[in-house]
Design a protein around this motif. Structure first.
Motif, mmCIF file in Angstrom:
data_model
loop_
_atom_site.group_PDB
_atom_site.id
_atom_site.type_symbol
_atom_site.label_atom_id
_atom_site.label_comp_id
_atom_site.label_asym_id
_atom_site.label_seq_id
_atom_site.Cartn_x
_atom_site.Cartn_y
_atom_site.Cartn_z
ATOM 1 N N GLU A 17 0.825 -1.214 -0.100
ATOM 2 C CA GLU A 17 -0.160 0.074 0.096
ATOM 3 C C GLU A 17 1.155 1.272 0.161
ATOM 4 O O GLU A 17 1.828 1.250 0.910
ATOM 5 N N GLY A 19 0.437 3.949 1.499
ATOM 6 C CA GLY A 19 0.343 4.420 2.912
ATOM 7 C C GLY A 19 1.377 3.925 3.639
ATOM 8 O O GLY A 19 1.994 4.630 4.281
ATOM 9 N N GLU A 20 1.645 2.529 3.623
ATOM 10 C CA GLU A 20 2.760 1.840 4.263
ATOM 11 C C GLU A 20 4.032 2.377 3.983
ATOM 12 O O GLU A 20 4.885 2.684 4.896
ATOM 13 N N LEU A 23 4.424 6.031 5.447
ATOM 14 C CA LEU A 23 4.769 5.772 6.682
ATOM 15 C C LEU A 23 6.064 5.409 7.165
ATOM 16 O O LEU A 23 6.660 6.120 7.995
ATOM 17 N N LEU A 36 19.879 11.317 17.957
ATOM 18 C CA LEU A 36 20.820 11.660 19.040
ATOM 19 C C LEU A 36 20.572 10.992 20.419
ATOM 20 O O LEU A 36 21.481 10.755 21.229
ATOM 21 N N VAL A 46 9.506 0.848 18.126
ATOM 22 C CA VAL A 46 8.518 0.029 18.748
ATOM 23 C C VAL A 46 7.151 0.445 18.080
ATOM 24 O O VAL A 46 6.546 -0.475 17.570
ATOM 25 N N VAL A 48 7.512 1.083 14.662
ATOM 26 C CA VAL A 48 7.578 0.610 13.417
ATOM 27 C C VAL A 48 7.252 -0.754 13.670
ATOM 28 O O VAL A 48 6.630 -1.554 12.597
ATOM 29 N N LEU A 49 7.489 -1.455 14.835
ATOM 30 C CA LEU A 49 7.297 -2.788 15.101
ATOM 31 C C LEU A 49 5.815 -3.140 15.025
ATOM 32 O O LEU A 49 5.106 -3.974 14.756
ATOM 33 N N LEU A 50 5.057 -2.165 15.847
ATOM 34 C CA LEU A 50 3.512 -2.273 16.073
ATOM 35 C C LEU A 50 2.872 -2.155 14.851
ATOM 36 O O LEU A 50 1.698 -2.730 14.522
ATOM 37 N N LEU A 51 3.197 -0.886 14.124
ATOM 38 C CA LEU A 51 2.224 -0.496 13.012
ATOM 39 C C LEU A 51 2.808 -1.095 11.653
ATOM 40 O O LEU A 51 3.783 -1.473 11.358
ATOM 41 N N ASN A 52 1.694 -1.053 10.925
ATOM 42 C CA ASN A 52 1.948 -1.496 9.590
ATOM 43 C C ASN A 52 2.714 -0.630 8.724
ATOM 44 O O ASN A 52 2.368 -0.123 7.778
ATOM 45 N N VAL A 53 4.211 -0.537 8.888
ATOM 46 C CA VAL A 53 5.069 0.205 8.575
ATOM 47 C C VAL A 53 5.900 -0.418 7.608
ATOM 48 O O VAL A 53 6.319 -1.517 8.013
ATOM 49 N N ASN A 54 6.271 -0.065 6.267
ATOM 50 C CA ASN A 54 7.136 -0.579 5.355
ATOM 51 C C ASN A 54 8.447 -0.592 5.944
ATOM 52 O O ASN A 54 9.079 0.522 5.823
ATOM 53 N N THR A 55 8.926 -1.595 6.410
ATOM 54 C CA THR A 55 10.213 -1.631 7.151
ATOM 55 C C THR A 55 11.398 -1.127 6.229
ATOM 56 O O THR A 55 12.436 -0.575 6.425
ATOM 57 N N PHE A 104 14.168 11.528 29.018
ATOM 58 C CA PHE A 104 14.921 10.581 27.994
ATOM 59 C C PHE A 104 14.917 10.999 26.576
ATOM 60 O O PHE A 104 15.806 10.575 26.137
ATOM 61 N N LEU B 3 -3.869 -0.905 10.239
ATOM 62 C CA LEU B 3 -3.106 -0.188 10.888
ATOM 63 C C LEU B 3 -1.808 -0.750 11.703
ATOM 64 O O LEU B 3 -0.692 -0.431 11.783
ATOM 65 N N ARG B 5 0.683 -4.346 12.983
ATOM 66 C CA ARG B 5 1.177 -5.213 12.531
ATOM 67 C C ARG B 5 1.047 -6.714 13.498
ATOM 68 O O ARG B 5 1.436 -6.534 14.548
#
Lengths: 166, 619
Positions: A17, A19-20, A23, A36, A46, A48-55, A104, B3, B5
């Protein structure tokens, strides 16, 4: 360079997609800008791991934006200093420095704050540009690009058609 | 587009579970190792913790079996505690701030015996010192004083008491009819007279050269000439007044120059006075050298008279140093870990990338123990129970706005300790610590060569003041009823010391911008002198006087020559400064005379002019 180009084409040519991918570009931009402070990297990873993001897009653009930081850091320093030392914002930042986890993020560093603001300003344009470019490429250019000799060679190496993707 | 994964959520949960398991099994040992490591860095001695239990959900940390060795006495614990409960402010932990509302320490004791040595390995100490060297490199008065105090104490402790039998002395006195002193050229007083003569001449020449460089005489002559040239100036009409006033201004300028020259002369006089003081102190040094020549002569005759100064050094060195060490270490630690900062709107820390803006509205520092309550315990290893309270322990006083306050006390039998202190680094360094100890250590012992000393009545008071400009430690120590023992009880030093029923030592150590100063005084010198007089009787005094006369006789001509030279130099300098003073006085009088003359002429002309004007009007 060729490898990076291949990666980019591989991502855009894949059936992911738009959108992926967009993102992934946006998270890559923030990761490149905010690395930095290691805690920022953890937060972004985190997401990137949880959302449907194109790694693949994320890692590629993280590298690209990290390189860009050498150019935008001086500007980020100026913007960050102006924001952090603005008298009317002092109570807000003082309160933030007492909140859990927030210190932090290194928000009180002029470069991190400046780069974050630049990132926020770029989010919408980058999203729109990504979506439009991917659509335009897929509609008008994909078939023509596939005909290039170099692309055929790369196709044989299984880098194409989303070969990089899981 | 979905949304979330699914695989990512599973990986995240797995990671969280694994982290919790790791924390459950390894957090306590890791925290324990870190705490011991940090403690060893601070105290430079072994730190032991039997149990380290982090109860994250309750916001508690419980430590059991804590022991910190004394680096200066590795078989003793600087302090130990049965357990310590820390109440953490959990709301601040995610922000990276370790804020401890209260620490309750049970069974706190100090000075307890250890079963094993608390000394760190050479390699570990070197590693710690390497890290510390970076911090100590900055000019710091407490560090400088520590180094100087250690050097002085080492030098004093290095003195070993002389050994001589009382019966030998008696024989020596009988046979000491033919007095022998060292050859003239070997006498310290003779050598010193020669050296002093050279130094005095050199100093006098330097002084005369610097006086000549000022050229007061020449200046005075020029000024006088300038004043004389303005003498007899014509002021006959009103038209002459501006020219006369210009001359008057010139005279005033010359007068100002003269005042400057007078100031220079005052400086010259001060230099001359310092020269006279130097001459006088040189004579004192020569007398001290004579004393040493007499002692050497007695040593040559194998009569090891007691030297009270040396014995004093040997005995008091370890006493005062052992009293100041801990309080000085506290000041050094405070300087190192608690930076003094003025509260600003915000502070800035320059980084490689950008600048960190530190907001003053921060309520919490990175580390802060609000209150430590100590409950002294009874100890079966000879330790003294310590109770009291330490408040506001933090390295960032500019954020808490509170100084560290210390109030500790302990009593056990004849042992007492009271420590009162404030470590205030809020705007500037203003530390004060007062420690009063008695019966600590329970048994004070010191080996002094053939003689050793023991006392169970050690009392001391130490007051430390540490500021940005200086550090000072004042105090005193008393050793009551010392018991001396010796392998050979006929040893003269032992005999003399045995008659002493107490020793009092006063010490003042200061280091600041004007340099370090260490003064140690005790009453033992007088006591020893009296004891020696008792032991030797009149014969020893007679012998000393005769030897003194021999030394005096040998160096007399040189000494007289030196005294004459010093007097001559003094007269020469007085003559030069006197002549300068009189020529300046003469010039001043001349200038004032000319000034008065011009002023009178101008006034007379003005008066005449006014009269003429009035006459004209009336006409």
């Amino acid at each position: 360079m060729l490898g990076e180009l291949t990666k980019l084409l591989s991502i855009v040519n894949s059936n992911k997609e738009p959108g992926e991918i967009a993102l992934g570009v946006i998270f890559g931009m923030f990761a490149g800008f905010l690395l930095l402070a290691p805690f920022n990297a953890v937060i972004i990873f985190v997401f990137v791991l949880l959302l449907n993001v194109n790694t693949a897009a994320f890692f590629l653009f993280m590298g690209i934006f990290k390189l860009i930081t050498f150019i935008i850091d001086p500007l980020g320093d100026i913007i960050g200093r102006a924001v952090l030392t603005a008298p009317f914002l002092e109570p807000l930042f003082s309160a933030m420095s007492n909140l859990p986890f927030i210190p932090f993020t290194g928000f009180n560093n002029t470069v991190i704050m400046g780069d974050f603001i630049i990132g926020l300003f770029l989010t919408a344009p980058v999203w729109i540009a990504c979506m439009k470019l991917i659509k335009y490429y897929r509609d008008n250019m994909r078939e023509n690009v596939k005909k290039f000799g170099i692309i055929k060679a790369l196709k044989a190496g299984n880098f194409f058609e989303g070969g990089m993707e899981e | 587009m979905k949304l979330f994964r699914k695989s990512g959520i599973i990986a995240f949960i797995s990671f969280a579970v694994l982290s919790s398991v790791f924390g459950f099994f390894f957090l306590d040992p890791l925290a324990k190792a870190a705490a011991m490591n940090f403690g060893e860095r601070i105290f430079k001695a072994k730190v032991e913790i039997d149990k380290f239990d982090i109860q994250a959900l309750k916001g508690k940390v419980i430590l059991e079996g804590i022991a910190v060795a004394d680096r200066n006495n590795p078989m003793i614990n600087l302090f130990e505690a049965k357990n310590a409960d820390f109440d953490l402010m959990t709301s601040q932990l995610p922000g990276g701030n370790i804020i401890i509302d209260a620490v309750s320490v049970e069974g706190m004791t100090t000075g307890g015996a250890r079963k094993t040595s608390g000394q760190l390995s050479e390699a570990r100490l070197k590693a710690i010192e390497k890290k510390d060297a970076k911090l100590a490199a900055k000019a710091e008065f407490a560090h400088g004083l520590g180094v100087k105090a250690f050097e002085r104490a080492k030098e004093q402790a290095g003195v070993k008491l002389p050994v001589a039998g009382l019966e030998d002395i008696g024989e020596k006195f009988k046979s000491a009819e033919n007095l022998n002193i060292a050859a003239k050229e070997s006498l310290e007083s003779y050598k010193l007279i020669g050296e002093t003569g050279g130094k005095i001449t050199q100093k006098k020449d330097e002084l005369l050269n610097s006086i000549k460089a000022v050229e007061i005489d020449k200046k005075a002559a020029e000024m006088k000439k300038a004043a004389e040239s303005l003498k007899g100036i014509k002021v006959a009409s009103v038209e002459d007044i501006p020219a006369a006033k210009a001359k008057l201004d010139e005279l005033n300028r010359v007068y100002a120059e003269l005042q400057q020259a007078k100031k220079q002369l005052e400086g010259v006089k001060l230099q001359a006075e310092s020269f006279y003081a130097f001459s006088a102190s040189s004579l004192n040094e020569i007398n001290a050298a004579k004393e040493r020549d007499i002692n050497n002569a007695m040593a040559m005759m194998n009569i090891n008279m007691l030297n009270p100064s040396e014995i004093e050094k040997a005995i008091i060195g370890p006493v005062w140093y052992s009293r100041i060490r801990n309080v000085l270490d506290t000041a050094r630690l405070a300087n190192r870990y608690i930076p003094a900062k003025k509260k600003k709107k915000y502070a800035q820390i320059k980084r490689m990338h950008g600048t960190d803006i530190i907001f003053s509205g921060r309520q919490y520092p990175n580390f802060w123990i609000k209150k430590i309550v100590l409950n002294g315990g009874s100890s079966d290893n000879g330790g003294l129970g310590i109770s009291g309270m330490i408040k506001d322990l933090t390295g960032e006083q500019d954020i808490t706005g509170l100084p560290i306050s210390i109030k500790l006390n302990g009593v056990r039998g004849n042992q007492r300790v009271t420590v009162d202190g404030v470590i205030d680094h809020r705007d500037a360094v203003k530390d004060t610590i007062t420690a009063v100890l008695s019966g600590i250590p329970a048994k004070y012992t010191a080996g002094l060569g053939n003689v050793s000393m023991a006392s169970d009545e050690m009392r001391s008071k130490v007051e430390l003041v540490n500021t940005d400009d200086f550090i000072s430690i004042k105090g005193g120590a008393e050793i009551g009823r010392p018991v001396f023992s010796a392998g050979n009880t006929s040893d003269l030093t032992y005999q003399a010391l045995s008659s002493i029923d107490g020793i009092a030592v006063d010490f003042t150590l200061k280091n600041g911008a004007d340099g370090a100063n260490i003064e140690i005084n005790s009453d033992i010198k007088d006591r020893l002198s009296k004891a020696a007089a008792k032991l030797y009787g009149k014969k020893a005094e007679e012998l000393k006087a005769r030897l003194g006369a021999r030394v005096e006789e040998t160096v007399k001509s040189e000494k007289d020559k030196l005294l004459k030279q010093a007097q001559g130099n003094k007269d020469e300098l007085a003559k030069v400064t006197g002549s300068y003073a009189s020529s300046l006085k003469g010039t001043e009088a001349e200038i004032e005379k000319v000034k008065a003359e011009i002023n009178n002429k101008i006034s007379a002309l003005q008066k005449k002019g006014t009269e003429n004007l009035l006459k004209g009007i009336f006409k």
